[in-house]
Scaffold this motif. Structure first.
Motif, mmCIF file in Angstrom:
data_model
loop_
_atom_site.group_PDB
_atom_site.id
_atom_site.type_symbol
_atom_site.label_atom_id
_atom_site.label_comp_id
_atom_site.label_asym_id
_atom_site.label_seq_id
_atom_site.Cartn_x
_atom_site.Cartn_y
_atom_site.Cartn_z
ATOM 1 N N ALA A 222 23.764 -21.136 -27.657
ATOM 2 C CA ALA A 222 24.108 -19.795 -28.242
ATOM 3 C C ALA A 222 25.327 -19.794 -28.304
ATOM 4 O O ALA A 222 25.984 -18.982 -29.385
ATOM 5 N N TYR A 223 26.518 -20.008 -27.648
ATOM 6 C CA TYR A 223 27.890 -20.166 -27.907
ATOM 7 C C TYR A 223 28.330 -20.781 -29.120
ATOM 8 O O TYR A 223 28.822 -20.423 -29.839
ATOM 9 N N MET A 224 27.826 -22.041 -29.407
ATOM 10 C CA MET A 224 28.143 -22.802 -30.716
ATOM 11 C C MET A 224 27.725 -22.091 -31.865
ATOM 12 O O MET A 224 28.220 -22.237 -32.816
ATOM 13 N N LEU A 225 26.264 -21.318 -31.749
ATOM 14 C CA LEU A 225 25.991 -20.750 -32.939
ATOM 15 C C LEU A 225 26.705 -19.708 -33.271
ATOM 16 O O LEU A 225 26.731 -19.284 -34.427
ATOM 17 N N GLU A 226 27.236 -18.852 -32.197
ATOM 18 C CA GLU A 226 28.077 -17.543 -32.423
ATOM 19 C C GLU A 226 29.515 -18.176 -32.794
ATOM 20 O O GLU A 226 30.232 -17.226 -33.521
ATOM 21 N N ASN A 227 29.787 -19.283 -32.738
ATOM 22 C CA ASN A 227 31.194 -20.079 -32.920
ATOM 23 C C ASN A 227 31.045 -21.209 -33.746
ATOM 24 O O ASN A 227 31.315 -22.137 -33.174
ATOM 25 N N PRO A 228 30.853 -21.210 -34.897
ATOM 26 C CA PRO A 228 30.627 -22.350 -35.692
ATOM 27 C C PRO A 228 31.780 -23.227 -35.872
ATOM 28 O O PRO A 228 31.508 -24.573 -36.331
ATOM 29 N N ASP A 229 32.802 -22.761 -35.706
ATOM 30 C CA ASP A 229 34.117 -23.696 -35.742
ATOM 31 C C ASP A 229 34.253 -24.635 -34.517
ATOM 32 O O ASP A 229 34.857 -25.483 -34.602
ATOM 33 N N VAL A 230 33.607 -24.309 -33.503
ATOM 34 C CA VAL A 230 33.697 -24.933 -32.296
ATOM 35 C C VAL A 230 32.690 -26.396 -32.242
ATOM 36 O O VAL A 230 31.613 -26.097 -32.600
ATOM 37 N N GLY A 231 33.360 -27.595 -32.372
ATOM 38 C CA GLY A 231 32.237 -28.704 -32.533
ATOM 39 C C GLY A 231 32.158 -29.596 -31.155
ATOM 40 O O GLY A 231 31.012 -30.131 -31.352
ATOM 41 N N ILE A 232 32.603 -29.116 -30.032
ATOM 42 C CA ILE A 232 32.189 -29.748 -28.852
ATOM 43 C C ILE A 232 32.369 -28.598 -27.582
ATOM 44 O O ILE A 232 33.422 -27.831 -27.416
ATOM 45 N N SER B 175 36.409 -30.830 -15.368
ATOM 46 C CA SER B 175 36.343 -32.191 -16.186
ATOM 47 C C SER B 175 35.176 -32.394 -17.125
ATOM 48 O O SER B 175 34.034 -32.103 -16.689
ATOM 49 N N PRO B 176 35.392 -32.472 -18.301
ATOM 50 C CA PRO B 176 34.375 -32.643 -19.238
ATOM 51 C C PRO B 176 33.776 -33.934 -19.379
ATOM 52 O O PRO B 176 33.744 -34.845 -20.145
ATOM 53 N N ILE B 177 33.140 -34.172 -18.233
ATOM 54 C CA ILE B 177 32.146 -35.351 -18.001
ATOM 55 C C ILE B 177 30.963 -35.503 -19.257
ATOM 56 O O ILE B 177 30.687 -34.476 -19.786
ATOM 57 N N PRO B 178 30.567 -36.757 -19.587
ATOM 58 C CA PRO B 178 29.523 -36.626 -20.502
ATOM 59 C C PRO B 178 28.200 -35.466 -20.327
ATOM 60 O O PRO B 178 27.919 -35.079 -21.244
ATOM 61 N N SER B 179 27.880 -35.708 -19.144
ATOM 62 C CA SER B 179 26.714 -34.791 -18.773
ATOM 63 C C SER B 179 26.753 -33.104 -19.268
ATOM 64 O O SER B 179 25.995 -32.625 -19.232
ATOM 65 N N THR B 180 28.195 -32.920 -19.346
ATOM 66 C CA THR B 180 28.498 -31.770 -19.729
ATOM 67 C C THR B 180 28.454 -31.374 -21.414
ATOM 68 O O THR B 180 28.240 -30.190 -21.667
ATOM 69 N N LEU B 181 28.465 -32.251 -22.021
ATOM 70 C CA LEU B 181 28.930 -32.096 -23.295
ATOM 71 C C LEU B 181 27.636 -31.783 -24.250
ATOM 72 O O LEU B 181 26.827 -32.631 -24.216
ATOM 73 N N VAL B 182 27.823 -30.894 -25.155
ATOM 74 C CA VAL B 182 26.916 -30.806 -26.365
ATOM 75 C C VAL B 182 28.007 -30.585 -27.637
ATOM 76 O O VAL B 182 29.167 -30.142 -27.729
ATOM 77 N N VAL B 183 27.660 -31.733 -28.612
ATOM 78 C CA VAL B 183 28.475 -31.983 -29.712
ATOM 79 C C VAL B 183 27.829 -31.682 -31.192
ATOM 80 O O VAL B 183 26.500 -32.077 -31.218
ATOM 81 N N ARG B 184 28.228 -31.388 -32.015
ATOM 82 C CA ARG B 184 27.751 -31.106 -33.318
ATOM 83 C C ARG B 184 27.723 -32.507 -33.935
ATOM 84 O O ARG B 184 28.565 -33.254 -33.820
ATOM 85 N N ARG B 185 26.589 -32.588 -34.435
ATOM 86 C CA ARG B 185 26.232 -34.143 -35.191
ATOM 87 C C ARG B 185 27.321 -34.127 -36.032
ATOM 88 O O ARG B 185 27.995 -35.823 -36.289
ATOM 89 N N THR B 186 28.101 -33.384 -36.922
ATOM 90 C CA THR B 186 29.003 -33.684 -37.638
ATOM 91 C C THR B 186 30.342 -34.291 -37.182
ATOM 92 O O THR B 186 31.120 -34.877 -38.029
ATOM 93 N N VAL B 187 30.290 -33.936 -35.915
ATOM 94 C CA VAL B 187 31.593 -34.402 -35.148
ATOM 95 C C VAL B 187 31.686 -36.077 -35.319
ATOM 96 O O VAL B 187 32.936 -36.632 -35.448
ATOM 97 N N PHE B 188 30.778 -36.576 -34.996
ATOM 98 C CA PHE B 188 30.582 -38.010 -35.127
ATOM 99 C C PHE B 188 30.786 -38.778 -36.423
ATOM 100 O O PHE B 188 31.476 -39.730 -36.468
ATOM 101 N N SER B 189 30.635 -37.923 -37.501
ATOM 102 C CA SER B 189 31.067 -38.279 -38.887
ATOM 103 C C SER B 189 32.562 -38.317 -39.042
ATOM 104 O O SER B 189 33.151 -39.191 -39.662
ATOM 105 N N GLN C 273 41.907 -32.801 -33.965
ATOM 106 C CA GLN C 273 41.840 -31.339 -33.764
ATOM 107 C C GLN C 273 40.535 -30.647 -33.942
ATOM 108 O O GLN C 273 40.254 -29.589 -34.244
ATOM 109 N N ILE C 274 39.463 -31.200 -33.555
ATOM 110 C CA ILE C 274 38.148 -30.759 -33.199
ATOM 111 C C ILE C 274 38.194 -29.697 -32.057
ATOM 112 O O ILE C 274 38.558 -30.231 -31.024
ATOM 113 N N PRO C 275 37.887 -28.440 -32.287
ATOM 114 C CA PRO C 275 37.791 -27.369 -31.353
ATOM 115 C C PRO C 275 36.920 -27.775 -30.226
ATOM 116 O O PRO C 275 35.620 -27.974 -30.408
ATOM 117 N N ILE C 276 37.596 -27.671 -28.861
ATOM 118 C CA ILE C 276 36.643 -28.261 -27.915
ATOM 119 C C ILE C 276 36.629 -27.200 -26.806
ATOM 120 O O ILE C 276 37.957 -26.723 -26.530
#
Length: 231
Positions: free
Chosen positions: A103-113, A143-157, A182-185
């Motif tokens: 929900a947060y990432m849909l409301e904030n499309p500039d945030v990548g992670i 601490s942003p351990i892996p289990s916390t992360l949601v990432v836009r697929r475009t970030v990997f590109s 400079q990916i917004p996290i």
């Protein structure tokens, strides 16, 4: 028909058969849909495969032991979601974890992670290392351990996948590349992850070399920044 984006849940594992059922149950309990769950087994010799195959909705892949970075990268290649959510095979999500982050990432499309706060808990019978301080280690952490992360697929590109050169601290190295690009996290204030401490955690086993890995990561980061200024 749902208009919500597909989220691919990626779970690398190696000999965590005694923990992974609770992990998969926490994915099943998510209030967010649609989901796909991908488990990459990095050479388990225990009953991990039997446990995972009891969950017919899970896509299961086995590989020889090559490290967690290779396992996550295999899952990323198989994933079909617009968003990638990482979960380690000994951790547990709160039921509203993905709903809040997506929900947060849909409301904030500039945030990548996005990441969340975590709460550690000790598996019964675990012998704590001498350096562990329960009064600090069991507090809520950002601490942003892996289990916390949601990432836009475009970030990997933009920045690539996890480096196979790191069998530990691979998440720190990847996040450092993301920050340098400079990916917004954003770390959200909710505590949505329960991290199990059981003595066989990769971070515990590899803690002695953690300073050397951190120095290597910071040097690479400095080189990237220097190159960017030169360009």
């Amino acid at each position: 028909m749902s208009t919500s984006p597909l989220v691919s849940v990626i779970i690398p594992t190696c000999n965590y058969g005694k923990f992974i059922a609770a992990t998969l149950d926490s994915v099943r309990a998510q209030s967010y849909h649609p989901l796909e769950t991908i488990v990459v087994d990095d050479g388990s010799t225990d009953h991990t495969a039997d446990v995972v195959r009891a969950y017919p909705e899970v896509r299961y892949f086995y590989q020889s032991n090559q490290g967690v970075s290779v396992a996550r990268n295999r899952a990323i290649a198989e994933a079909q979601g617009e968003f990638i959510a990482f979960l380690d095979a000994d951790d547990v999500w709160q039921p509203n974890k993905l709903s809040i982050q997506i929900a947060y990432m849909l409301e904030n499309p500039d945030v990548g992670i996005t990441a969340t706060k975590i709460k550690n808990f000790i598996e019964p019978g675990t012998q704590l290392p001498s350096w562990f301080q329960p009064e600090i280690g069991l507090e809520d952490h950002k601490s942003p351990i892996p289990s916390t992360l949601v990432v836009r697929r475009t970030v990997f590109s933009q920045i690539g996948n996890f480096s196979p050169d790191y069998r530990a601290s691979e998440d720190l190295e990847w996040l450092c590349r993301a920050r340098d690009a400079q990916i917004p996290i954003i770390t959200l204030p909710e505590t949505l992850i329960l991290r199990r401490l059981h003595g066989a955690n990769l971070s515990w086993q590899a803690w002695r070399e953690s300073v050397h890995r951190a120095i290597k990561i910071l040097r690479a980061s400095l080189a990237r920044k220097t190159q960017r200024l030169a360009d």
